[in-house]
Design an enzyme around this catalytic site. Sequence first.
Site, PDB file in Angstrom:
ATOM      1  N   ASN A  14      67.649   1.804  18.102  1.00  0.00           N
ATOM      2  CA  ASN A  14      67.387   1.785  16.652  1.00  0.00           C
ATOM      3  C   ASN A  14      67.764   0.434  16.054  1.00  0.00           C
ATOM      4  OD1 ASN A  14      66.303   4.370  15.453  1.00  0.00           O
ATOM      5  ND2 ASN A  14      67.894   5.156  16.821  1.00  0.00           N
ATOM      6  N   LEU A  93      83.663   8.668  10.175  1.00  0.00           N
ATOM      7  CA  LEU A  93      84.345   7.788   9.221  1.00  0.00           C
ATOM      8  C   LEU A  93      85.092   8.645   8.209  1.00  0.00           C
ATOM      9  CD1 LEU A  93      81.244   5.501   8.868  1.00  0.00           C
ATOM     10  CD2 LEU A  93      83.442   4.779   9.839  1.00  0.00           C
ATOM     11  N   HIS A 109      69.602  10.392  12.079  1.00  0.00           N
ATOM     12  CA  HIS A 109      70.051  11.540  12.865  1.00  0.00           C
ATOM     13  C   HIS A 109      68.829  12.193  13.524  1.00  0.00           C
ATOM     14  CE1 HIS A 109      72.563  14.850  14.099  1.00  0.00           C
ATOM     15  NE2 HIS A 109      71.627  15.676  13.673  1.00  0.00           N
ATOM     16  N   GLU A 174      62.090   7.755  15.362  1.00  0.00           N
ATOM     17  CA  GLU A 174      63.257   7.115  14.726  1.00  0.00           C
ATOM     18  C   GLU A 174      62.984   5.637  14.502  1.00  0.00           C
ATOM     19  OE1 GLU A 174      67.121   7.965  16.477  1.00  0.00           O
ATOM     20  OE2 GLU A 174      66.332   9.798  17.364  1.00  0.00           O
TER      21      GLU A 174
HETATM   22  C1  GRF Z   1      69.731   8.089  18.179  1.00  0.00           C
HETATM   23  O1  GRF Z   1      69.120   9.265  18.636  1.00  0.00           O
HETATM   24  C2  GRF Z   1      70.246   8.289  16.780  1.00  0.00           C
HETATM   25  O2  GRF Z   1      69.454   9.154  16.031  1.00  0.00           O
HETATM   26  C3  GRF Z   1      71.594   8.921  17.027  1.00  0.00           C
HETATM   27  O3  GRF Z   1      72.100   8.265  18.162  1.00  0.00           O
HETATM   28  C4  GRF Z   1      71.018   7.778  18.953  1.00  0.00           C
HETATM   29  C5  GRF Z   1      71.238   6.312  19.124  1.00  0.00           C
HETATM   30  O4  GRF Z   1      70.298   5.708  19.947  1.00  0.00           O
HETATM   31  N1  GRF Z   1      72.400   8.831  15.843  1.00  0.00           N
HETATM   32  P1  GRF Z   1      70.218   4.125  20.013  1.00  0.00           P
HETATM   33  O5  GRF Z   1      71.604   3.605  20.344  1.00  0.00           O
HETATM   34  O6  GRF Z   1      69.713   3.629  18.707  1.00  0.00           O
HETATM   35  O7  GRF Z   1      69.246   3.849  21.138  1.00  0.00           O
END
Ligand code: GRF
Length: 215
Positions: A14, A93, A109, A174
């Site tokens: 992400n 947090l 999420h 995402e």
């Molecule tokens: C993702 O599925 C995000 O939604 C969750 O943790 C994962 C992180 O993946 N909070 P990355 O580190 O961005 O590949």
Amino acid sequence: MIDIAVLISGGGTNLQALIDACARDDFPARIALVISNNPGVKGLERAEKAGIATTVINHRDFETREAFDDQLHEALNDCGAKLICLAGFMRILDARFVNRWRNRMINIHPSLLPSFKGLHTQERALEAGVCFSGCTVHFVNPELDDGPIITQAALAINPSETADELAARVLELEHIIYPQALRLVAEGRVRVVGNKVTISGAEYSDQKIINPVPE
Ligand code: GRF
């Protein structure tokens, strides 16, 4: 142009989507700092490769959650960030920190909130037999995976797929909605009213999906 900080704990796909978005000329945000609570993770490499400043604030070095959060707060202030993006940041947090950054911290999420807060969302979605999964970008409240929703993306579940396969398909979504949500917030188009957001000029989908597909 708004300066942001991205908090990670791991692989950072992400984060990569945000790095790629911020590299576009017309994108209204710039990543001032990437902070990881874990040393040596792939996400730090991604940031360094993109020439972005990084720092590790290892929670194991602190006696209390408050002390860790204070260190985070200081690093965030020092880099001039006006907005925090949590991207796979696996630490809870404390309320004091969250309140300091209220409406200035967003998270992604991997579920259609408010369903399936917490971990192992796709396993739990498959176990529950729901027909749709997806992901949510939201402002962060002191409660876990809670807060005003900015954007969501949904997909139809095939009950014969594995949780890993489903998670991989959700992850693709995402990478689309996180930059989209960041753009909306950075452009100042997202206003929090009570527990909800209003987004000026947003276009809403009228798409309907039925799963399984009717015969
Ligand atoms: C993702 O599925 C995000 O939604 C969750 O943790 C994962 C992180 O993946 N909070 P990355 O580190 O961005 O590949």
